[in-house]
Write an enzyme that holds these catalytic residues in place. Structure first.
Site, short mmCIF file in Angstrom:
data_model
loop_
_atom_site.label_atom_id
_atom_site.label_comp_id
_atom_site.label_asym_id
_atom_site.label_seq_id
_atom_site.Cartn_x
_atom_site.Cartn_y
_atom_site.Cartn_z
N HIS A 177 -13.30 -2.00 11.21
CA HIS A 177 -13.23 -2.75 10.94
C HIS A 177 -15.01 -3.28 12.63
CE1 HIS A 177 -10.70 -6.92 10.38
NE2 HIS A 177 -11.75 -6.41 11.04
N ASP A 207 -7.44 1.21 8.87
CA ASP A 207 -8.72 -0.19 9.55
C ASP A 207 -7.93 -0.11 11.38
OD1 ASP A 207 -10.58 -1.76 10.01
OD2 ASP A 207 -9.71 -3.42 9.36
N SER A 318 -9.76 -10.29 15.16
CA SER A 318 -9.34 -9.24 14.05
C SER A 318 -9.12 -7.57 15.65
CB SER A 318 -10.63 -8.62 13.62
OG SER A 318 -10.27 -9.67 11.71
#
Length: 374
Positions: A177, A207, A318
């Site tokens: 992402h 992911d 992230s």
């Protein structure tokens, strides 16, 4: 008959005694004999006088000790009695020496023992054992050069995330992402140097994504650990670039294992996903326990087992690293709970962060290097 009678004395006959050596103590009364002049018997046949002199046993027939107060021959009953008194005397001396000081006690022990005594060495204190643990500062110093900041630009805007260098020529693992839909990727190292990067492969179901720096070499690669050995309560360190603050270090513990975390797979949410994904002030939307956090994940989503941590994670973490105290990567930070997804002033970590286990990453590397689902 007269001569025979003269040879039978009415009183006991005592043969002449040899003269006492000049260093031997003079004869004393019976009461005094029990103190200074009493011999100390260490073993049968050996008598040590306190003054240091030896008195040989008398030559001739033994005389009754009670008659003249003379010491009994060695090995007799009197010798055994004096041996017991000698041991008692040495015990008293040892107790007194212990009260005076350790050095005197050691001397007494050396005198009373047939085996030489070796002085004990000093104890400097207990060293703190590091074992398999370290410090947050030590982990940060060792691993920070392997953590990068990733800026991904697209038609929808620009997002900031993090990544982990896994090879010296610039292979970097991050979240899908973070780079999904990006037309340009710029990577900044911990020393400030920047590189352009290209996507090698992606795996939206997990992911995960793999990017490669152009023209990089001699980089410090991180060590991938073993997430199967992670336990609840283990201390961990998180390193990333939250809010664009490169190289930010936080710490905490692993607070849970095998959390089912649901995140968006692809950029199919149009402007809605673009606004949430590429605004660095917002946390990445995810679902847990049937609830949505930090926004709508969209219709295309995936669920994976995650490590839960209370180490502070914020937007921009992230793709960064969750690290054990050995300096090994045990997870890739991927989601966080923020109390609000509408305002950067109220968004932030509340101790609920999630990371993809590194064992998942290692199992997926071959597929990512082959292009993945890209």
């Amino acid at each position: 008959m007269t001569d025979f009678q003269e040879q039978q004395p009415q009183q006991p006959y005592y043969p002449p005694q040899p003269p006492r050596p000049p260093y031997a103590p003079a004869p004393q009364p019976a009461a005094a004999e029990q103190t200074a002049t009493r011999p100390i018997v260490t073993e049968p046949g050996t008598t040590i006088w306190p003054s240091g002199g030896h008195v040989p046993p008398p030559v001739g027939p033994p005389a009754p000790p009670a008659a003249m107060g003379a010491p009994a021959p060695a090995g007799g009953p009197g010798s055994r009695r004096r041996a017991k008194r000698g041991v008692g005397l040495m015990a008293a001396v040892a107790i007194a020496a212990a009260a005076i000081g350790g050095g005197t006690a050691t001397l007494v022990q050396q005198l009373a023992s047939d085996t030489p005594t070796v002085a004990a060495s000093n104890v400097n204190g207990t060293n703190v054992s590091t074992g398999n643990t370290g410090t947050v500062a030590g982990v940060a110093e060792a691993v920070s050069p392997s953590i990068v900041e990733i800026s991904a630009s697209s038609n929808s805007g620009k997002s900031t995330g993090s990544g982990v260098i896994i090879t010296s020529d610039g292979e970097i693992v991050t979240n899908n992402h973070v780079i999904s839909g990006a037309s340009e990727i710029t990577v900044r190292l911990s020393d400030g140097k920047t590189y352009q990067a290209e996507v090698v492969g992606t795996d939206p179901d997990k992911d995960l994504a793999l990017v490669k720096l152009r023209g990089a070499s001699g980089l410090k690669a991180a060590t991938l650990g073993d997430s199967s050995k992670v336990r609840v309560g283990d201390q961990v360190v998180a390193i990333g670039s939250p809010e664009g603050l490169t190289g930010t270090v936080t710490s905490g513990i692993v607070s849970a294992l095998d959390r089912d975390v649901t995140v968006a797979k692809d950029d199919d949410g149009g402007d809605q996903r673009g606004q949430q994904s590429y605004d660095p002030r917002q946390g990445w939307p995810f679902e847990f326990g049937g609830q949505q956090f930090n926004g709508d994940t969209g219709s295309s989503k995936t669920t994976y087992k995650a490590l839960q941590t209370d180490a502070s994670l914020n937007p921009g973490n992230s793709g960064g690293a969750l690290i054990n105290m050995k300096g090994e990567i045990i997870g890739i930070n991927s989601a966080m709970y923020s109390p609000s997804s509408s305002s950067g002033s109220t968004a932030g970590s509340v101790g609920l962060g999630f990371a993809i286990p590194v064992d998942t990453v290692k199992a997926d590397l071959a597929q990512l290097r082959a292009g993945g689902d890209n």
